[in-house]
Design an enzyme around this catalytic site. Structure first.
Site, PDB file in Angstrom:
ATOM      1  N   ASN A  11      -7.189  31.865 -15.474  1.00  0.00           N
ATOM      2  CA  ASN A  11      -5.854  31.183 -16.141  1.00  0.00           C
ATOM      3  C   ASN A  11      -4.595  31.304 -15.566  1.00  0.00           C
ATOM      4  O   ASN A  11      -3.491  30.851 -14.984  1.00  0.00           O
ATOM      5  CB  ASN A  11      -5.598  32.004 -17.596  1.00  0.00           C
ATOM      6  CG  ASN A  11      -4.040  31.874 -18.423  1.00  0.00           C
ATOM      7  OD1 ASN A  11      -3.183  31.871 -18.620  1.00  0.00           O
ATOM      8  ND2 ASN A  11      -3.720  30.884 -18.514  1.00  0.00           N
ATOM      9  N   LYS A 119      -4.713  43.421 -12.529  1.00  0.00           N
ATOM     10  CA  LYS A 119      -4.292  44.021 -12.719  1.00  0.00           C
ATOM     11  C   LYS A 119      -5.485  44.597 -13.469  1.00  0.00           C
ATOM     12  O   LYS A 119      -6.231  44.247 -14.563  1.00  0.00           O
ATOM     13  CB  LYS A 119      -3.070  43.487 -14.372  1.00  0.00           C
ATOM     14  CG  LYS A 119      -2.757  43.129 -13.528  1.00  0.00           C
ATOM     15  CD  LYS A 119      -1.073  42.125 -14.401  1.00  0.00           C
ATOM     16  CE  LYS A 119      -0.085  42.191 -13.876  1.00  0.00           C
ATOM     17  NZ  LYS A 119       0.597  41.272 -15.249  1.00  0.00           N
ATOM     18  N   LYS A 204      -0.311  48.635 -18.215  1.00  0.00           N
ATOM     19  CA  LYS A 204       1.033  48.240 -19.320  1.00  0.00           C
ATOM     20  C   LYS A 204      -0.292  47.803 -20.086  1.00  0.00           C
ATOM     21  O   LYS A 204       0.255  47.488 -21.327  1.00  0.00           O
ATOM     22  CB  LYS A 204       2.137  47.663 -18.510  1.00  0.00           C
ATOM     23  CG  LYS A 204       0.817  45.630 -18.003  1.00  0.00           C
ATOM     24  CD  LYS A 204       0.795  44.914 -18.461  1.00  0.00           C
ATOM     25  CE  LYS A 204       0.546  44.336 -17.951  1.00  0.00           C
ATOM     26  NZ  LYS A 204      -0.073  42.755 -18.510  1.00  0.00           N
ATOM     27  N   LYS A 297     -10.301  36.788 -19.914  1.00  0.00           N
ATOM     28  CA  LYS A 297     -10.817  38.101 -20.288  1.00  0.00           C
ATOM     29  C   LYS A 297      -9.572  39.057 -20.913  1.00  0.00           C
ATOM     30  O   LYS A 297      -8.766  38.823 -20.054  1.00  0.00           O
ATOM     31  CB  LYS A 297     -11.927  38.581 -19.551  1.00  0.00           C
ATOM     32  CG  LYS A 297     -12.341  38.087 -19.149  1.00  0.00           C
ATOM     33  CD  LYS A 297     -13.933  38.523 -19.549  1.00  0.00           C
ATOM     34  CE  LYS A 297     -15.436  37.370 -19.802  1.00  0.00           C
ATOM     35  NZ  LYS A 297     -15.643  37.417 -20.771  1.00  0.00           N
TER      36      LYS A 297
HETATM   37  N1  LIG Z   1      -3.207  35.126 -18.113  1.00  0.00           N
HETATM   38  C1  LIG Z   1      -1.868  36.040 -17.197  1.00  0.00           C
HETATM   39  O1  LIG Z   1      -1.552  35.604 -18.094  1.00  0.00           O
HETATM   40  C2  LIG Z   1      -2.403  36.606 -16.384  1.00  0.00           C
HETATM   41  C3  LIG Z   1      -0.995  37.226 -15.385  1.00  0.00           C
HETATM   42  C4  LIG Z   1      -1.073  38.017 -14.657  1.00  0.00           C
HETATM   43  C5  LIG Z   1      -2.002  39.104 -14.318  1.00  0.00           C
HETATM   44  N2  LIG Z   1      -3.457  38.844 -15.130  1.00  0.00           N
HETATM   45  C6  LIG Z   1      -3.974  38.847 -14.467  1.00  0.00           C
HETATM   46  O2  LIG Z   1      -4.914  38.581 -13.409  1.00  0.00           O
HETATM   47  C7  LIG Z   1      -6.716  38.364 -13.785  1.00  0.00           C
HETATM   48  C8  LIG Z   1      -7.132  37.424 -13.307  1.00  0.00           C
HETATM   49  O3  LIG Z   1      -6.979  37.330 -14.395  1.00  0.00           O
HETATM   50  P1  LIG Z   1      -7.072  35.796 -15.420  1.00  0.00           P
HETATM   51  O4  LIG Z   1      -5.965  35.398 -16.421  1.00  0.00           O
HETATM   52  O5  LIG Z   1      -6.228  34.591 -14.311  1.00  0.00           O
HETATM   53  O6  LIG Z   1      -8.628  35.048 -15.833  1.00  0.00           O
HETATM   54  P2  LIG Z   1      -9.276  34.557 -17.041  1.00  0.00           P
HETATM   55  O7  LIG Z   1      -9.279  36.219 -17.754  1.00  0.00           O
HETATM   56  O8  LIG Z   1      -8.093  33.453 -17.864  1.00  0.00           O
HETATM   57  O9  LIG Z   1     -10.596  34.273 -17.058  1.00  0.00           O
HETATM   58  C9  LIG Z   1     -11.256  34.932 -16.576  1.00  0.00           C
HETATM   59  C10 LIG Z   1     -11.795  34.693 -15.293  1.00  0.00           C
HETATM   60  O10 LIG Z   1     -13.206  35.159 -15.005  1.00  0.00           O
HETATM   61  C11 LIG Z   1     -14.379  34.136 -14.737  1.00  0.00           C
HETATM   62  N3  LIG Z   1     -15.349  34.755 -14.471  1.00  0.00           N
HETATM   63  C12 LIG Z   1     -16.457  35.217 -16.152  1.00  0.00           C
HETATM   64  N4  LIG Z   1     -17.774  35.446 -15.310  1.00  0.00           N
HETATM   65  C13 LIG Z   1     -17.654  36.700 -14.093  1.00  0.00           C
HETATM   66  C14 LIG Z   1     -18.555  36.608 -13.397  1.00  0.00           C
HETATM   67  N5  LIG Z   1     -19.435  37.596 -13.036  1.00  0.00           N
HETATM   68  N6  LIG Z   1     -17.605  37.174 -12.114  1.00  0.00           N
HETATM   69  C15 LIG Z   1     -16.629  36.546 -11.884  1.00  0.00           C
HETATM   70  N7  LIG Z   1     -15.887  35.950 -12.168  1.00  0.00           N
HETATM   71  C16 LIG Z   1     -16.415  35.702 -13.659  1.00  0.00           C
HETATM   72  C17 LIG Z   1     -13.873  33.303 -15.606  1.00  0.00           C
HETATM   73  O11 LIG Z   1     -14.553  32.237 -14.736  1.00  0.00           O
HETATM   74  C18 LIG Z   1     -12.941  33.150 -15.525  1.00  0.00           C
HETATM   75  O12 LIG Z   1     -12.099  32.727 -14.339  1.00  0.00           O
HETATM   76  C19 LIG Z   1      -5.953  39.927 -14.336  1.00  0.00           C
HETATM   77  O13 LIG Z   1      -6.693  41.056 -13.981  1.00  0.00           O
HETATM   78  C20 LIG Z   1      -5.321  40.204 -14.654  1.00  0.00           C
HETATM   79  O14 LIG Z   1      -5.102  41.176 -15.364  1.00  0.00           O
HETATM   80  C21 LIG Z   1      -3.345  37.052 -15.957  1.00  0.00           C
HETATM   81  O1  LIG Z   2      -2.141  38.466 -21.208  1.00  0.00           O
HETATM   82  P1  LIG Z   2      -1.887  40.142 -20.730  1.00  0.00           P
HETATM   83  O2  LIG Z   2      -2.221  40.577 -21.961  1.00  0.00           O
HETATM   84  O3  LIG Z   2      -4.071  39.876 -20.242  1.00  0.00           O
HETATM   85  O4  LIG Z   2      -0.482  39.476 -19.822  1.00  0.00           O
HETATM   86  C1  LIG Z   2      -0.718  39.183 -18.900  1.00  0.00           C
HETATM   87  C2  LIG Z   2       0.179  39.361 -17.750  1.00  0.00           C
HETATM   88  O5  LIG Z   2      -0.270  40.863 -17.284  1.00  0.00           O
HETATM   89  C3  LIG Z   2       1.571  39.567 -18.313  1.00  0.00           C
HETATM   90  O6  LIG Z   2       2.399  39.568 -17.240  1.00  0.00           O
END
Ligand SMILES: NC(=O)c1ccc[n+]([C@@H]2O[C@H](COP(=O)([O-])OP(=O)(O)OC[C@H]3O[C@@H](n4cnc5c(N)ncnc54)[C@H](O)[C@@H]3O)[C@@H](O)[C@H]2O)c1
Ligand SMILES: O=P(O)(O)OC[C@H](O)CO
Length: 354
Positions: A11, A119, A204, A297
């Site tokens: 995402n 994160k 957080k 996740k």
């Molecule tokens: N989504 C948000 O709003 C948001 C915002 C800021 C920071 N983050 C941080 O960004 C990081 C990534 O989150 P995201 O939201 O992009 O991911 P996500 O949770 O939307 O998606 C999960 C991802 O993990 C991948 N995946 C599944 N199994 C895997 C494996 N064995 N090896 C490698 N990849 C695998 C999937 O293909 C998918 O791309 C996290 O640390 C999250 O805390 C997320």
């Molecule tokens: O949807 P969460 O709880 O993984 O939080 C998303 C981002 O880290 C917010 O900044």
């Protein structure tokens, strides 16, 4: 000429691709193409996710309905995706980063620089490690971080938000990252405090679980604000115990209090924790995550466990009653209602510090 690869395509990874692609196409010092490594999967249609992203310019699974930019190329081959890049943006859920780094050893350019949007932290027998440190140590590269009040779906809609780049020493490298991410609706600043920025983004997520429990228990805003206040204090205290260099001022950046607020109001950790409490803790977080997040996740429950491990090893458990309560509730040792009861059991000398 700078070449950018994004390691991850969930995402937030997909939104990062959209932000970066809108800049590389306009900035002379960057090649237009942004390569995005996709952890390959087969969609219910039988098609490969990476093929569909390249055909439709949309990540139909993790960011449906949003065009990424024609210059984003999805690549399911990790080695191929990174081989030409000197700028590597890491953005997978934190539990996968060790495996990803292991695969990348010796496969990246010698002059590569990294930035982590991940994160979370890694906890081993030797002790805890920031994900940026894991990247630096395993790959031998400098690694900055970018964290902030960044719910990906909102930024995908180009709603204004802010973010913080944390860097170690190299201000010029930090400014290049700022240039790569900054847009009129995504305002990025930098601070020389990698540990502070990354610990805020990590911790957080634990507080967000607590906030979700409060929502599921149908308690009001005062209770949630109290949880956020105590959580912020624990975030700062824990960060400083682990990394004495962490600056108080970092908590006033987007990566600090702003991320805490947005995540406790609208994040995925909050949402799933709310459902957990509504079900009286009868359905596990794993089950709810799978049902509610469609492949995305959660980070908060695992982080609570990892942080608890650090607290036990170092004798800090009584100093962090909120973190402890989140761990015990999410592990099924205590009912969701314990999220407000922990306050009665805090020794007086510690309560005075919260
Ligand atoms: N989504 C948000 O709003 C948001 C915002 C800021 C920071 N983050 C941080 O960004 C990081 C990534 O989150 P995201 O939201 O992009 O991911 P996500 O949770 O939307 O998606 C999960 C991802 O993990 C991948 N995946 C599944 N199994 C895997 C494996 N064995 N090896 C490698 N990849 C695998 C999937 O293909 C998918 O791309 C996290 O640390 C999250 O805390 C997320
Ligand atoms: O949807 P969460 O709880 O993984 O939080 C998303 C981002 O880290 C917010 O900044």
């Amino acid at each position: 000429m700078n070449n950018v690869t994004i390691v991850g395509s969930g995402n937030w990874g997909s939104v990062a691709a959209k932000l970066i692609a809108s800049n590389t196409i306009n900035l002379r010092s960057f090649n237009d193409e942004v390569r995005m490594w996709v952890y390959e999967e087969t969609l219910p249609s039988g098609e490969k996710l990476s093929d569909v992203i390249n055909q439709t310019n949309e990540n139909v699974k993790y960011l449906p309905g949003v065009k990424l930019g024609k210059n984003v190329v999805a690549d399911p081959d990790l080695m191929n995706a990174v081989k030409n890049a000197n700028l590597l943006v890491f953005v997978t859920p934190h539990q996968f980063m060790e495996g990803v780094c292991k695969r990348l050893v010796g496969k990246i350019r010698k002059d590569a620089e990294g930035i982590s949007l991940v994160k979370g932290m890694e906890v081993k027998r030797e002790g805890p490690s920031l994900i940026s440190t894991l990247i630096s140590n395993q790959l031998g590269i400098n690694c900055s971080v970018l964290m902030g009040a960044n719910i990906a779906d909102e930024i995908a809609k180009e709603e204004f938000s802010e973010a913080t780049v944390g860097y170690r020493r190299d201000k010029a490298a930090a400014e290049r990252w700022v240039q790569l991410f900054n847009t009129p609706y995504f305002s990025v600043t930098s601070v020389q405090d990698v540990e502070g920025v990354e610990m805020c983004g990590t911790l957080k997520n634990i507080v967000a679980v607590a906030a979700g429990l409060i929502d599921g228990l149908k308690m009001g805003n005062n209770t949630k604000a109290a949880i956020m206040r105590i959580g912020l204090k624990e975030m700062l205290a824990f960060s400083k115990l682990l990394f004495p260099s962490v600056k108080d001022s970092t908590l006033f950046e987007s990566c600090g209090v702003a991320d805490l607020i947005t995540t406790c109001l609208g994040g995925r950790n909050r949402k799933v924790a709310e459902a957990f409490a509504l079900n009286g803790g009868k359905r596990s977080f794993d089950e709810l995550e799978e049902q509610m997040l469609k492949g995305q996740k959660l980070q908060g429950v695992l982080t609570a466990k990892e942080v608890h491990e650090v607290m036990v090893t170092r004798g800090w458990v009584d100093m962090f009653p909120l973190f402890k309560a989140v761990y015990e509730i999410s592990s099924g040792f205590l009912p969701p209602t314990a999220i407000v009861e922990f306050n009665n059991n805090i020794p007086h000398h510690i309560k005075n510090k919260l």
